[in-house]
Design an enzyme around this catalytic site. Sequence first.
Site, PDB file in Angstrom:
ATOM      1  N   LYS A   1      60.244  32.279  62.245  1.00 36.00           N
ATOM      2  CA  LYS A   1      59.174  31.891  61.038  1.00 36.00           C
ATOM      3  C   LYS A   1      58.556  30.739  61.341  1.00 36.00           C
ATOM      4  CE  LYS A   1      59.728  30.186  57.837  1.00 36.00           C
ATOM      5  NZ  LYS A   1      59.582  28.610  57.186  1.00 36.00           N
TER       6      LYS A   1
ATOM      7  N   GLU B   1      48.854  26.871  59.755  1.00 35.57           N
ATOM      8  CA  GLU B   1      48.198  26.845  58.407  1.00 35.57           C
ATOM      9  C   GLU B   1      46.704  26.637  58.495  1.00 35.57           C
ATOM     10  OE1 GLU B   1      51.928  25.626  55.516  1.00 35.57           O
ATOM     11  OE2 GLU B   1      50.927  23.864  56.484  1.00 35.57           O
TER      12      GLU B   1
ATOM     13  N   THR C   1      58.541  32.147  55.021  1.00 36.41           N
ATOM     14  CA  THR C   1      58.130  31.714  53.804  1.00 36.41           C
ATOM     15  C   THR C   1      56.552  31.566  53.548  1.00 36.41           C
ATOM     16  OG1 THR C   1      58.167  29.380  54.772  1.00 36.41           O
ATOM     17  CG2 THR C   1      60.132  30.072  53.676  1.00 36.41           C
TER      18      THR C   1
ATOM     19  N   THR D   1      61.561  24.470  67.088  1.00 34.95           N
ATOM     20  CA  THR D   1      60.281  24.360  66.164  1.00 34.95           C
ATOM     21  C   THR D   1      60.433  25.597  65.078  1.00 34.95           C
ATOM     22  OG1 THR D   1      58.739  23.259  67.492  1.00 34.95           O
ATOM     23  CG2 THR D   1      57.968  24.278  65.701  1.00 34.95           C
TER      24      THR D   1
ATOM     25  N   SER E   1      56.131  22.420  49.428  1.00 37.60           N
ATOM     26  CA  SER E   1      56.870  22.759  50.674  1.00 37.60           C
ATOM     27  C   SER E   1      58.194  22.180  50.704  1.00 37.60           C
ATOM     28  CB  SER E   1      56.409  22.863  52.147  1.00 37.60           C
ATOM     29  OG  SER E   1      56.274  21.456  52.390  1.00 37.60           O
TER      30      SER E   1
ATOM     31  N   ASN F   1      47.936  23.078  51.973  1.00 44.94           N
ATOM     32  CA  ASN F   1      49.114  21.897  51.776  1.00 44.94           C
ATOM     33  C   ASN F   1      48.659  21.188  50.576  1.00 44.94           C
ATOM     34  OD1 ASN F   1      50.875  22.305  53.779  1.00 44.94           O
ATOM     35  ND2 ASN F   1      48.965  22.165  54.956  1.00 44.94           N
TER      36      ASN F   1
END
Lengths: 408, 408
Positions: B182, B280, B156, B193, B408, B403
Amino acid sequence: MQIDRSPLARPFPALPAIAGVTLRVARARYKTWDRCDLTIAELAEGTSAAGVFTKSACASSEVELGREAVKLGRARALVVNAGNSNAFTGWRGRAAVEAIRAQVSGALGCGLDDVFVSSTGVIGVPLPIDKAEAGIAAALNAQPCGWEDAANAIGTTDTFTKGAGAAAMIGPYRVELAGIIKGSGMIAPDMATMLGYVFTDADVAPAFLQEALERANAATFSCITVDGDTSTSDTVMAFATGKAGNPRIENWDSAGADAFAAALTDVCRQLAQLVVRDGEGARKFITIRVSGAASDASARTIGLAIANSPLVKTAIAGEDANWGRVVMAVGKAGEPADRDRLSIAFGGVWAARNGVPVEDYDEAPVAAHLKGEEIDIAVDLGLGDGHAIVWTCDLTHGYIAINADYRS
Amino acid sequence: MQIDRSPLARPFPALPAIAGVTLRVARARYKTWDRCDLTIAELAEGTSAAGVFTKSACASSEVELGREAVKLGRARALVVNAGNSNAFTGWRGRAAVEAIRAQVSGALGCGLDDVFVSSTGVIGVPLPIDKAEAGIAAALNAQPCGWEDAANAIGTTDTFTKGAGAAAMIGPYRVELAGIIKGSGMIAPDMATMLGYVFTDADVAPAFLQEALERANAATFSCITVDGDTSTSDTVMAFATGKAGNPRIENWDSAGADAFAAALTDVCRQLAQLVVRDGEGARKFITIRVSGAASDASARTIGLAIANSPLVKTAIAGEDANWGRVVMAVGKAGEPADRDRLSIAFGGVWAARNGVPVEDYDEAPVAAHLKGEEIDIAVDLGLGDGHAIVWTCDLTHGYIAINADYRS
């Protein structure tokens, strides 16, 4: 680097003088700055003391000695050093605290254990004893100052000066409370957070003062977080000089006990919220109300899981009503939760009810709410009666800028 | 928003085909994008299955159903939807998963419980059944594809495609393992995770596969963190088709059991590290080695407290050897620690030993180390034999940018 004043800052309030408390500040120059960084509060004989301290396993000598001394329940002086936390400095750190206690107790003619010391700033550099001694000598000879000067002198990375007051009636006696606090980063609520001090002229027995402070702490300092990082030096203390002349509050049955405890909690809540308002990089003040949890403790844990979630904090920074991230944070909290009973609201508008998005959810008022500075998130677990309120701030580029540059 | 490829990215490795595994991808168009977002791995009859799933109290229906079905220890198909996590969607979310299972089990002539489903993406929007059904029909009719196409299709917000392989000898039989994963944000190690899958042609009994996967997970996925936020959909599964022809591995006494478990752990470690490398906003890959702790579990908790500390992560982003923040994180971990026995090193250079800064500490090699991409932090508690290795990334402006904008 120059850090801008927090947009969530509040002006310093008018606070009354507290009989029996004399404040003085001086330049110890713990850092290469030209500002007062050493504060001494001289306390009248007979002052009761209470304190709550960091639970960090790496607490500073200041915390270790203070935790021991406060058991005696009395104080004659508080010394606060700003710019150097003196934490993780081994025997030299301890020697510095002991030297300060010796110097102040000699000057005031009191016991070593009547002198409380706090230090805040860089970790790992022993507090220079020569600078401390010269600073204390200067402070003891200085003219007394007011609350704002003292609140300024205890600050480090704070972008505004923080104080709060309250009053309570004990029968016909009006007692005053005044508090100051510093803190902006390394703020997490494992009990007391950062350096905060509340002074009152009320006559309060040490044991009751300690109990009232612990209760107040549980509902205030223990319910805030900026970054989930607990300092090695966190300290909140309360000092009661007894100069108001009220009949001494000995326990919860004493006249005025509830009123005094409520006023103390009020001051602590104000101070705690001011720390959040100065959270590093904060642009929004977030109140998280958790209800319907299995217990109050569970509600607080869930509230803090939400408050510490970087994904929730960045969503608020982005003004995004991303309740999916709130669900995530509830789920990871390790507390009883039932996905299909969970409800979430922003600014009083329910986005999800009983585990599913609200059918006719109107995002417009929520979007408007999120553009404001004061954000309200409500979470209902639908399980029991447990509730808690937690306060935090958003996570912004400002936090990264401050902490990737400043060596704390 | 366009998110740049992580500077810590690794090229996709050459991975062998695994006999008994057929991969296909299709466009279900769960979002308004033109890319494959539905993956089906068809598995040979007799394939053993194992899985570890998120401990989130708000887990998705995919996780709930998978957790139950994996107890049977067998699988014929894995379906992965990207772009919609289908979490927090109530009965409609569950209906979508059941519809997918029915469609695939009908097509393959297997039981409902032989079909595992994972979904990843936005929380709170029921997975559209019509898109899923059309996507599955398309995938079942598609030409088989390779690992890289499948790894791409399950991603994603990932900025690069992640896979890893290993081989093991079981007597004269060489068995192959190939894994894809992913994940980039909402990464915290409360067990498995994100979405990760390991496929092997080894013949392995389900109970042993489960045990080996749990052991591997404990030392790999449970030792990484990006942001401390645990997803509602985290899933790691292992599938063993048995096509290599080796004598079945039934337990730890079976021939090749250790070699297989080591290879499985190797693949899991590679995959886990790739997720951190795509953290991220990550600019630095951080390895935290904790030793001398009271126990291995205590060492892991301390390592994760360091890895999740925003103050430590921003210090590394700022290339600042701020070991005071490491002390703080050790102190707040809630594990046994003695300030005066604690030692901390960066890049192999001890900055503090036994609770005090090293006298002749030379910061030059440490500063050079911190300018690199691979950062090594060592912490010795000086208490016992417990040790752990934890991996994380730094906290940068990129995390905030990603973010505060992306839902998300």
